[in-house]
Design a protein around this motif. Sequence first.
Motif, PDB file in Angstrom:
ATOM      1  N   GLN A 167     -19.142  32.283  45.868  1.00 46.91           N
ATOM      2  CA  GLN A 167     -19.110  30.852  46.125  1.00 46.91           C
ATOM      3  C   GLN A 167     -17.924  30.240  45.385  1.00 46.91           C
ATOM      4  OE1 GLN A 167     -22.663  28.531  45.686  1.00 46.91           O
ATOM      5  NE2 GLN A 167     -24.006  30.150  46.391  1.00 46.91           N
ATOM      6  N   GLY A 168     -17.366  29.196  45.950  1.00 48.72           N
ATOM      7  CA  GLY A 168     -16.281  28.474  45.303  1.00 48.72           C
ATOM      8  C   GLY A 168     -16.133  27.101  45.929  1.00 48.72           C
ATOM      9  N   LYS A 169     -15.832  26.107  45.119  1.00 53.34           N
ATOM     10  CA  LYS A 169     -15.713  24.745  45.629  1.00 53.34           C
ATOM     11  C   LYS A 169     -14.307  24.482  46.145  1.00 53.34           C
ATOM     12  CE  LYS A 169     -19.344  22.724  42.743  1.00 53.34           C
ATOM     13  NZ  LYS A 169     -19.677  21.687  41.725  1.00 53.34           N
ATOM     14  N   PRO A 170     -14.179  23.600  47.141  1.00 50.45           N
ATOM     15  CA  PRO A 170     -12.854  23.223  47.632  1.00 50.45           C
ATOM     16  C   PRO A 170     -12.105  22.400  46.602  1.00 50.45           C
ATOM     17  CG  PRO A 170     -14.548  21.890  48.684  1.00 50.45           C
ATOM     18  CD  PRO A 170     -15.268  22.918  47.861  1.00 50.45           C
ATOM     19  N   PHE A 171     -10.794  22.278  46.811  1.00 50.40           N
ATOM     20  CA  PHE A 171      -9.940  21.575  45.855  1.00 50.40           C
ATOM     21  C   PHE A 171      -8.872  20.791  46.608  1.00 50.40           C
ATOM     22  CE2 PHE A 171      -5.819  21.730  43.590  1.00 50.40           C
ATOM     23  CZ  PHE A 171      -6.135  20.922  42.505  1.00 50.40           C
ATOM     24  N   LEU A 172      -8.606  19.568  46.145  1.00 44.67           N
ATOM     25  CA  LEU A 172      -7.539  18.752  46.699  1.00 44.67           C
ATOM     26  C   LEU A 172      -6.838  18.046  45.543  1.00 44.67           C
ATOM     27  CD1 LEU A 172      -6.177  17.860  49.332  1.00 44.67           C
ATOM     28  CD2 LEU A 172      -7.740  15.902  49.378  1.00 44.67           C
ATOM     29  N   ILE A 207      -9.331  29.826  46.164  1.00 44.53           N
ATOM     30  CA  ILE A 207      -9.180  30.360  44.806  1.00 44.53           C
ATOM     31  C   ILE A 207     -10.298  29.703  44.006  1.00 44.53           C
ATOM     32  CG2 ILE A 207      -7.634  30.709  42.845  1.00 44.53           C
ATOM     33  CD1 ILE A 207      -5.285  30.133  44.686  1.00 44.53           C
ATOM     34  N   PRO A 208     -11.446  30.371  43.892  1.00 39.67           N
ATOM     35  CA  PRO A 208     -12.666  29.701  43.441  1.00 39.67           C
ATOM     36  C   PRO A 208     -12.573  28.941  42.132  1.00 39.67           C
ATOM     37  CG  PRO A 208     -13.174  31.875  44.319  1.00 39.67           C
ATOM     38  CD  PRO A 208     -11.677  31.775  44.254  1.00 39.67           C
ATOM     39  N   GLU A 265     -11.136  38.262  43.569  1.00 40.31           N
ATOM     40  CA  GLU A 265     -11.486  38.720  44.914  1.00 40.31           C
ATOM     41  C   GLU A 265     -12.993  38.826  45.131  1.00 40.31           C
ATOM     42  OE1 GLU A 265      -9.428  38.568  47.080  1.00 40.31           O
ATOM     43  OE2 GLU A 265      -7.436  39.176  46.409  1.00 40.31           O
ATOM     44  N   ILE A 266     -13.790  38.588  44.105  1.00 40.03           N
ATOM     45  CA  ILE A 266     -15.249  38.529  44.282  1.00 40.03           C
ATOM     46  C   ILE A 266     -15.785  37.152  43.886  1.00 40.03           C
ATOM     47  CG2 ILE A 266     -15.684  41.001  44.110  1.00 40.03           C
ATOM     48  CD1 ILE A 266     -16.404  40.610  41.164  1.00 40.03           C
ATOM     49  N   GLY A 267     -14.906  36.150  43.910  1.00 37.64           N
ATOM     50  CA  GLY A 267     -15.347  34.785  43.678  1.00 37.64           C
ATOM     51  C   GLY A 267     -15.305  34.319  42.239  1.00 37.64           C
ATOM     52  N   SER A 268     -14.691  35.090  41.352  1.00 34.91           N
ATOM     53  CA  SER A 268     -14.561  34.710  39.929  1.00 34.91           C
ATOM     54  C   SER A 268     -15.899  34.346  39.282  1.00 34.91           C
ATOM     55  CB  SER A 268     -13.573  33.533  39.784  1.00 34.91           C
ATOM     56  OG  SER A 268     -12.321  33.839  40.316  1.00 34.91           O
ATOM     57  N   PRO A 269     -16.925  35.195  39.413  1.00 39.71           N
ATOM     58  CA  PRO A 269     -18.244  34.825  38.902  1.00 39.71           C
ATOM     59  C   PRO A 269     -18.312  34.625  37.389  1.00 39.71           C
ATOM     60  CG  PRO A 269     -18.200  37.147  39.521  1.00 39.71           C
ATOM     61  CD  PRO A 269     -16.935  36.535  40.035  1.00 39.71           C
ATOM     62  N   GLY A 303      -4.032  21.698  48.552  1.00 40.19           N
ATOM     63  CA  GLY A 303      -5.466  21.776  48.809  1.00 40.19           C
ATOM     64  C   GLY A 303      -5.903  23.170  49.190  1.00 40.19           C
ATOM     65  N   LEU A 304      -7.089  23.547  48.753  1.00 39.10           N
ATOM     66  CA  LEU A 304      -7.695  24.837  49.059  1.00 39.10           C
ATOM     67  C   LEU A 304      -9.083  24.626  49.645  1.00 39.10           C
ATOM     68  CD1 LEU A 304      -6.948  26.503  45.615  1.00 39.10           C
ATOM     69  CD2 LEU A 304      -5.739  27.037  47.741  1.00 39.10           C
ATOM     70  N   ARG A 305      -9.446  25.457  50.589  1.00 42.09           N
ATOM     71  CA  ARG A 305     -10.829  25.431  51.043  1.00 42.09           C
ATOM     72  C   ARG A 305     -11.710  26.200  50.052  1.00 42.09           C
ATOM     73  NH1 ARG A 305     -10.745  26.414  57.585  1.00 42.09           N
ATOM     74  NH2 ARG A 305      -9.594  28.311  57.019  1.00 42.09           N
ATOM     75  N   GLY A 306     -12.948  25.738  49.922  1.00 39.46           N
ATOM     76  CA  GLY A 306     -13.918  26.480  49.138  1.00 39.46           C
ATOM     77  C   GLY A 306     -14.588  27.526  50.008  1.00 39.46           C
ATOM     78  N   MET A 307     -15.602  28.171  49.468  1.00 36.82           N
ATOM     79  CA  MET A 307     -16.268  29.183  50.277  1.00 36.82           C
ATOM     80  C   MET A 307     -17.684  29.431  49.783  1.00 36.82           C
ATOM     81  SD  MET A 307     -14.790  32.893  49.076  1.00 36.82           S
ATOM     82  CE  MET A 307     -15.839  33.665  50.310  1.00 36.82           C
ATOM     83  N   CYS A 308     -18.489  30.000  50.666  1.00 38.25           N
ATOM     84  CA  CYS A 308     -19.778  30.575  50.300  1.00 38.25           C
ATOM     85  C   CYS A 308     -20.025  31.744  51.236  1.00 38.25           C
ATOM     86  CB  CYS A 308     -20.909  29.543  50.376  1.00 38.25           C
ATOM     87  SG  CYS A 308     -21.178  28.823  52.008  1.00 38.25           S
ATOM     88  N   SER A 309     -20.844  32.679  50.815  1.00 42.32           N
ATOM     89  CA  SER A 309     -21.064  33.884  51.617  1.00 42.32           C
ATOM     90  C   SER A 309     -22.467  34.409  51.404  1.00 42.32           C
ATOM     91  CB  SER A 309     -20.039  34.961  51.240  1.00 42.32           C
ATOM     92  OG  SER A 309     -20.134  35.294  49.874  1.00 42.32           O
ATOM     93  N   LEU A 310     -22.951  35.102  52.417  1.00 45.73           N
ATOM     94  CA  LEU A 310     -24.271  35.706  52.302  1.00 45.73           C
ATOM     95  C   LEU A 310     -24.395  36.892  53.238  1.00 45.73           C
ATOM     96  CD1 LEU A 310     -27.049  33.708  54.172  1.00 45.73           C
ATOM     97  CD2 LEU A 310     -24.623  33.287  54.548  1.00 45.73           C
ATOM     98  N   GLN A 311     -25.360  37.730  52.950  1.00 45.28           N
ATOM     99  CA  GLN A 311     -25.723  38.843  53.819  1.00 45.28           C
ATOM    100  C   GLN A 311     -27.067  38.545  54.456  1.00 45.28           C
ATOM    101  OE1 GLN A 311     -24.945  42.897  52.649  1.00 45.28           O
ATOM    102  NE2 GLN A 311     -26.955  43.584  53.362  1.00 45.28           N
TER     103      GLN A 311
END
Length: 458
Positions: A365-370, A402-403, A156-160, A196-204
């Motif tokens: 951050q996490g990359k998309p997957f197909l 799912i990063p 839930e925090i991007g699997s860092p 397929g999953l979407r990836g993500m990125c986030s910032l403040q």
Amino acid sequence: MMSQVATSYIKENRQEYINELIEFLRIPSISSISDHKGDVRDAANWTVEALKTAGMQKAEIMETPGHPVVYGEWTSADNDHTVLIYGHYDVQPVDPVELWDSPPFEPIVHEEKLFARGASDDKGQTFMHVKAVQALLATKGSLPFNVKFLIEGEEEIGSPSLDEFVQSNEQLLSADVLLISDTPMLGKGRPAVCKGLRGMCSLQIDVKGAKGDLHSGLYGGAVQNSVHALVQLLDTLRDEDGRIQVKGFYDDVIEPTEEERASYAQLGDFESELKEELHLNELFGEKGYTAREHTWVRPTLEINGIYGGFQGEGVKTVIPSEAHAKITCRLVPGQDPDVIIQQIEEHLQSHTPPGVTLTTTRYDQGKPFLAPTDHPAFKTATDAYEAVYGTPAVFTRMGGSIPVVETFDQVLNIPILLMGFGLPSENFHAPNEHFHLENFDKGMETLIYFWETLQFEK
């Protein structure tokens, strides 16, 4: 043919399973809040004991720079084939807690739905795998292949911490197939294998004006208001149709094929379903795409929160010195989160209004997957769903992320099956999260059918 003995065992022990899951859900394992660090470790320890109870020959905590990973294995099959099962025991924060109908960590069953944070995402779905394995071992004494579990506490925090863990433990995690249940079905009674999953990125975003809040009478009109500046800045990110205005944002997007788009059009009137579910008169989205395509195959940029200035009751006549916003993007195949976040930061810097300074902080951050779907395991999965639910399963994509899945794909180089049993309406990440116990029951039966009929490539 599904083992009737194992499914009977599940039905006989159903209430015990539910009671154990309730115990698991009582642990407030919120990975993003430092005050819950001890709770996250408690959940890891609980997971280890659950794997031991299920019959794993090995179950242990493995440390990472962040929250721990739980690893378990049973490796006494009469063949060399192995299935790796991934899940996560951490959960989202519960805010706004006042919108919950019952306390988020005091699970209750109402109308055959189990309400608690983590019920669907992902403690409930991960727990199904543990108990299905237990049922097979208890009734047959063995499994049709070797099984490994990797259950983490940072999804839930991007699997860092998990990318490095997977890379460092490639041999330990080696398998023929990776199985994940952390995705939704298409709807009630409508099973789906997610490809397929979407990836993500986030910032403040942090905007700073004067040295402190100012009297709006003494200074109003002569200095920049940080909240106004932030609103003006955020408004440059999307146009009125929702198309993102960041330079280069769409350059690398891999468009779905016309065949894929046509297959999605056959899945029903999603627009009407969505408006009814969400109590909306109309939907919103980028022109040229359907609502289903908006949520599965198009990238997004969303403001998740914005705050600054006086928040109390009544009025306080100040010009706020600071204003803040949190942004996330969902990314699709072809997009790199590092590239996208850099493009957004450059856009923000170039569009910052006068009179304030801007800083940004990067987060998940996490990359998309197909996934390709030509491995025999995908056919086994759809057959298993149909055998239990009585209706053919379809291939879908999921708008969420799912990063670590893309990392699994690159490092382990094995087929990745996303067999979810949640429903889109179960409020994961929102108040009143719940899990339909019908899918808890059928999910375990589906998994048993899958394991007993799975064929591996020669």
